[in-house]
Design a protein around this motif. Structure first.
Motif, short mmCIF file in Angstrom:
data_model
loop_
_atom_site.label_atom_id
_atom_site.label_comp_id
_atom_site.label_asym_id
_atom_site.label_seq_id
_atom_site.Cartn_x
_atom_site.Cartn_y
_atom_site.Cartn_z
N ALA A 58 2.55 -24.87 5.15
CA ALA A 58 3.85 -24.91 4.50
C ALA A 58 3.74 -24.48 3.04
CB ALA A 58 4.45 -26.31 4.60
N ARG A 59 2.69 -24.93 2.36
CA ARG A 59 2.52 -24.58 0.95
C ARG A 59 2.26 -23.08 0.78
NH1 ARG A 59 -0.94 -29.52 -1.88
NH2 ARG A 59 0.58 -31.17 -1.41
N THR A 60 1.54 -22.51 1.70
CA THR A 60 1.28 -21.08 1.62
C THR A 60 2.55 -20.29 1.90
OG1 THR A 60 -0.97 -21.52 2.43
CG2 THR A 60 -0.22 -19.22 2.42
N ALA A 61 3.32 -20.73 2.90
CA ALA A 61 4.56 -20.04 3.26
C ALA A 61 5.58 -20.07 2.13
CB ALA A 61 5.16 -20.66 4.52
N GLU A 62 5.53 -21.09 1.30
CA GLU A 62 6.45 -21.20 0.17
C GLU A 62 6.29 -20.03 -0.81
OE1 GLU A 62 5.69 -24.99 -1.51
OE2 GLU A 62 6.80 -26.11 0.03
N GLU A 63 5.14 -19.37 -0.79
CA GLU A 63 4.91 -18.23 -1.68
C GLU A 63 5.65 -16.98 -1.20
OE1 GLU A 63 3.50 -18.57 -4.45
OE2 GLU A 63 2.63 -20.58 -4.18
N GLU A 64 6.16 -17.00 0.02
CA GLU A 64 7.00 -15.96 0.62
C GLU A 64 6.26 -14.69 1.00
OE1 GLU A 64 10.40 -15.29 -1.82
OE2 GLU A 64 11.24 -17.28 -1.44
N THR A 65 5.44 -14.14 0.12
CA THR A 65 4.71 -12.91 0.44
C THR A 65 3.29 -12.99 -0.09
OG1 THR A 65 5.37 -11.78 -1.59
CG2 THR A 65 6.83 -11.52 0.32
N ALA A 66 2.44 -12.11 0.42
CA ALA A 66 1.05 -12.08 -0.05
C ALA A 66 0.39 -10.79 0.39
CB ALA A 66 0.27 -13.28 0.50
N ARG A 67 -0.72 -10.50 -0.26
CA ARG A 67 -1.60 -9.45 0.24
C ARG A 67 -2.54 -10.10 1.24
NH1 ARG A 67 -2.21 -4.52 -1.06
NH2 ARG A 67 -0.79 -4.82 -2.82
N MET A 68 -2.80 -9.42 2.35
CA MET A 68 -3.61 -10.01 3.40
C MET A 68 -4.69 -9.05 3.86
SD MET A 68 -2.47 -11.67 7.10
CE MET A 68 -2.24 -10.11 7.96
N THR A 69 -5.89 -9.58 4.07
CA THR A 69 -6.95 -8.83 4.71
C THR A 69 -7.39 -9.62 5.94
OG1 THR A 69 -8.73 -9.88 3.45
CG2 THR A 69 -7.76 -7.87 2.52
N SER A 256 -4.11 -13.26 -0.82
CA SER A 256 -4.23 -13.14 -2.27
C SER A 256 -2.94 -12.54 -2.82
CB SER A 256 -5.43 -12.25 -2.64
OG SER A 256 -5.25 -10.93 -2.15
N ASP A 257 -2.85 -12.45 -4.14
CA ASP A 257 -1.71 -11.79 -4.79
C ASP A 257 -0.37 -12.28 -4.22
OD1 ASP A 257 -0.42 -10.15 -6.54
OD2 ASP A 257 -0.70 -8.31 -5.37
N PHE A 258 -0.20 -13.60 -4.20
CA PHE A 258 1.05 -14.18 -3.69
C PHE A 258 2.25 -13.67 -4.49
CE2 PHE A 258 -2.03 -17.57 -2.42
CZ PHE A 258 -1.83 -17.48 -1.05
N GLY A 259 3.35 -13.41 -3.78
CA GLY A 259 4.55 -12.90 -4.43
C GLY A 259 4.61 -11.40 -4.54
N THR A 260 3.62 -10.70 -3.98
CA THR A 260 3.61 -9.24 -4.05
C THR A 260 4.79 -8.66 -3.28
OG1 THR A 260 2.18 -7.30 -3.80
CG2 THR A 260 2.21 -8.88 -1.99
N GLU A 261 5.19 -7.43 -3.61
CA GLU A 261 6.34 -6.81 -2.97
C GLU A 261 5.98 -6.35 -1.55
OE1 GLU A 261 9.46 -3.05 -3.62
OE2 GLU A 261 8.00 -3.60 -5.17
N VAL A 262 6.87 -6.63 -0.60
CA VAL A 262 6.70 -6.21 0.79
C VAL A 262 7.95 -5.46 1.22
CG1 VAL A 262 6.35 -6.93 3.18
CG2 VAL A 262 5.18 -8.15 1.33
N ASP A 263 7.82 -4.21 1.59
CA ASP A 263 8.95 -3.39 2.02
C ASP A 263 8.54 -2.64 3.28
OD1 ASP A 263 11.29 -2.01 2.23
OD2 ASP A 263 10.92 -0.64 0.56
N THR A 264 8.97 -3.16 4.44
CA THR A 264 8.52 -2.62 5.71
C THR A 264 9.71 -2.16 6.55
OG1 THR A 264 6.63 -4.12 5.71
CG2 THR A 264 7.21 -3.10 7.81
N ASP A 265 9.66 -0.93 7.03
CA ASP A 265 10.71 -0.38 7.89
C ASP A 265 10.09 0.10 9.20
OD1 ASP A 265 12.85 -0.65 6.01
OD2 ASP A 265 12.06 1.09 4.94
N ALA A 266 10.86 -0.01 10.27
CA ALA A 266 10.41 0.50 11.55
C ALA A 266 10.44 2.02 11.54
CB ALA A 266 11.29 -0.04 12.67
N PRO A 267 9.50 2.68 12.22
CA PRO A 267 9.55 4.14 12.31
C PRO A 267 10.74 4.58 13.15
CG PRO A 267 7.82 3.26 13.70
CD PRO A 267 8.32 2.11 12.90
N PRO A 268 11.19 5.82 13.05
CA PRO A 268 12.33 6.30 13.84
C PRO A 268 12.08 6.10 15.34
CG PRO A 268 11.79 7.88 12.13
CD PRO A 268 10.69 6.86 12.12
#
Length: 284
Positions: A58-69, A256-268
Motif C-alpha cells: 500500500a505504501r509503495t502504491a501511494e507513490e502512484e508511479t515508478a521506474r521499474m526493472t 526507483s524514481d517514484f513519481g516519474t512520468e508514465v505516458d502509455t498508449d496502445a498501438p493502432p
C-alpha cells in the motif's frame, strides 16, 4: 495492495510471455542466483516484520508511479533463460512501457488497461498470423484460462505481489540490510502459505504448500526490491506441449524514481495480432 499487485503482475508478465514464445531454446546460464546481491547479516526474527511487509504494498502504491526493472529466470531441463526489463509503470492501474531483453533480442512492450502489447523483432513477425509488428495478450482472459485449469500453466512470477496475503507472523524474518540502487533497505524473508491464496487447489498442485519470497524495504516502508522463486510442476499438461514438465521461475523486481512520468498508449489496432490463449499452441 490490490493496485500494486495488478501493477507488478502487468509489468512482469511480459517477460514470461517472451519466454513462452521460444526464447528458452536459445538460453544461457546466469550465475547470480541472488539477483543483484547485497550484503546481509545473519537471519534473525522480527516481531514487526509481517506488518512491515504487508503494508509495504500500500505504501509503495501511494507513490502512484515508478521506474521499474525486472529480471526473470526460467530454468528447466538443465537450461536457464533470462529476460530483463526496464521502463516505467503506473502503480495504480498497471499501465507500463518497458523494453524487454532476452536471448539476444529486444522487445518493446506496453501494458494498457490490462492488455499486454509486444513489438516483435522482424525475424519473429513471420511466425505470427498477419505478419503485424505487434502482438497483444488480454491479461484478464489469460488469467481466467489459468485459473480454470487450462493447459496454460501458472508460470507467472508476477503473482508475487498477491503472495502477501499468505504471509503470517510465524514465517517472516528479518535477514539484514542491503543497499539497493543507492538506498539503504531492510531485507525480509517470508514463506508464503499457499492455502491462504486464491486459486489454491491448482496453485498448490503446481508449486507445493509454500513459496519463498524476499522483500527489501526502504526507510519509508516502500518496496525497493522483491524476489520470488517458484518451483513449478505443471498439471494436466497435454502431451503435445513442448514446455518442460518441471521448471523454476525466479523474478527480481526493483522500484526507483517514484513519481516519474508514465505516458502509455496502445498501438493502432490495425498493427496488432491478438495472441491471447495462443502462446501455448505455438509451442506444439
Amino acid at each position: 495492495m490490490t493496485h500494486l499487485a495488478s501493477g507488478i503482475r502487468a509489468g512482469a508478465i511480459g517477460a514470461v510471455g517472451l519466454l513462452a514464445c521460444g526464447v528458452l531454446t536459445a538460453c544461457g546460464s546466469d550465475g547470480d542466483s541472488d539477483g543483484k546481491g547485497g550484503k546481509t547479516s545473519a537471519a534473525s526474527g522480527t516481531a514487526g516484520g509481517t506488518a512491515a511487509v504487508r503494508t509495504a504494498y500500500a505504501r509503495t502504491a501511494e507513490e502512484e508511479t515508478a521506474r521499474m526493472t525486472l529480471r526473470t529466470e526460467t530454468s528447466a531441463a538443465g537450461k536457464t533463460a533470462a529476460a530483463d526489463g526496464e521502463g516505467v509503470i503506473d502503480l495504480e492501474d498497471g499501465d507500463s512501457t518497458m523494453t524487454i531483453s532476452a536471448g539476444g533480442q529486444k522487445v518493446e512492450q506496453r501494458v494498457v488497461d490490462q492488455v499486454l502489447y509486444q513489438k516483435l523483432p522482424a525475424r519473429q513477425r513471420a511466425q505470427v498470423p498477419g505478419d503485424k509488428p505487434w502482438i497483444k495478450i488480454d491479461l484478464k482472459k489469460a488469467a481466467a484460462e489459468q485459473n480454470s485449469g487450462s493447459s496454460n500453466q501458472i508460470n507467472d512470477p508476477a503473482q508475487s505481489a498477491s503472495l502477501a496475503k499468505g504471509i503470517t507472523d510465524r514465517n517472516t524474518e528479518k535477514v539484514g540490510t542491503a543497499t539497493v540502487d543507492g538506498v539503504k533497505t531492510t531485507r525480509y524473508r517470508v514463506t508464503v502459505d499457499v492455502d491462504k491464496l486464491s486459486g489454491t487447489a491448482t496453485l498448490k498442485r503446481q508449486v507445493g504448500p509454500t513459496v519463498p519470497m524476499d522483500v527489501w524495504l526502504d526507510g519509508q516502508g516502500r518496496i525497493r526490491r522483491q524476489q520470488v522463486t517458484m518451483n513449478i510442476k505443471p498439471t494436466d499438461q497435454p502431451d503435445r506441449t513442448a514446455t518442460p514438465r518441471k521448471m523454476t521461475v525466479r523474478t527480481l523486481i526493483e522500484f526507483s524514481d517514484f513519481g516519474t512520468e508514465v505516458d502509455t498508449d496502445a498501438p493502432p489496432a490495425g498493427q496488432t495480432t491478438d495472441m491471447t490463449g495462443k502462446i501455448g499452441d505455438r509451442q506444439s
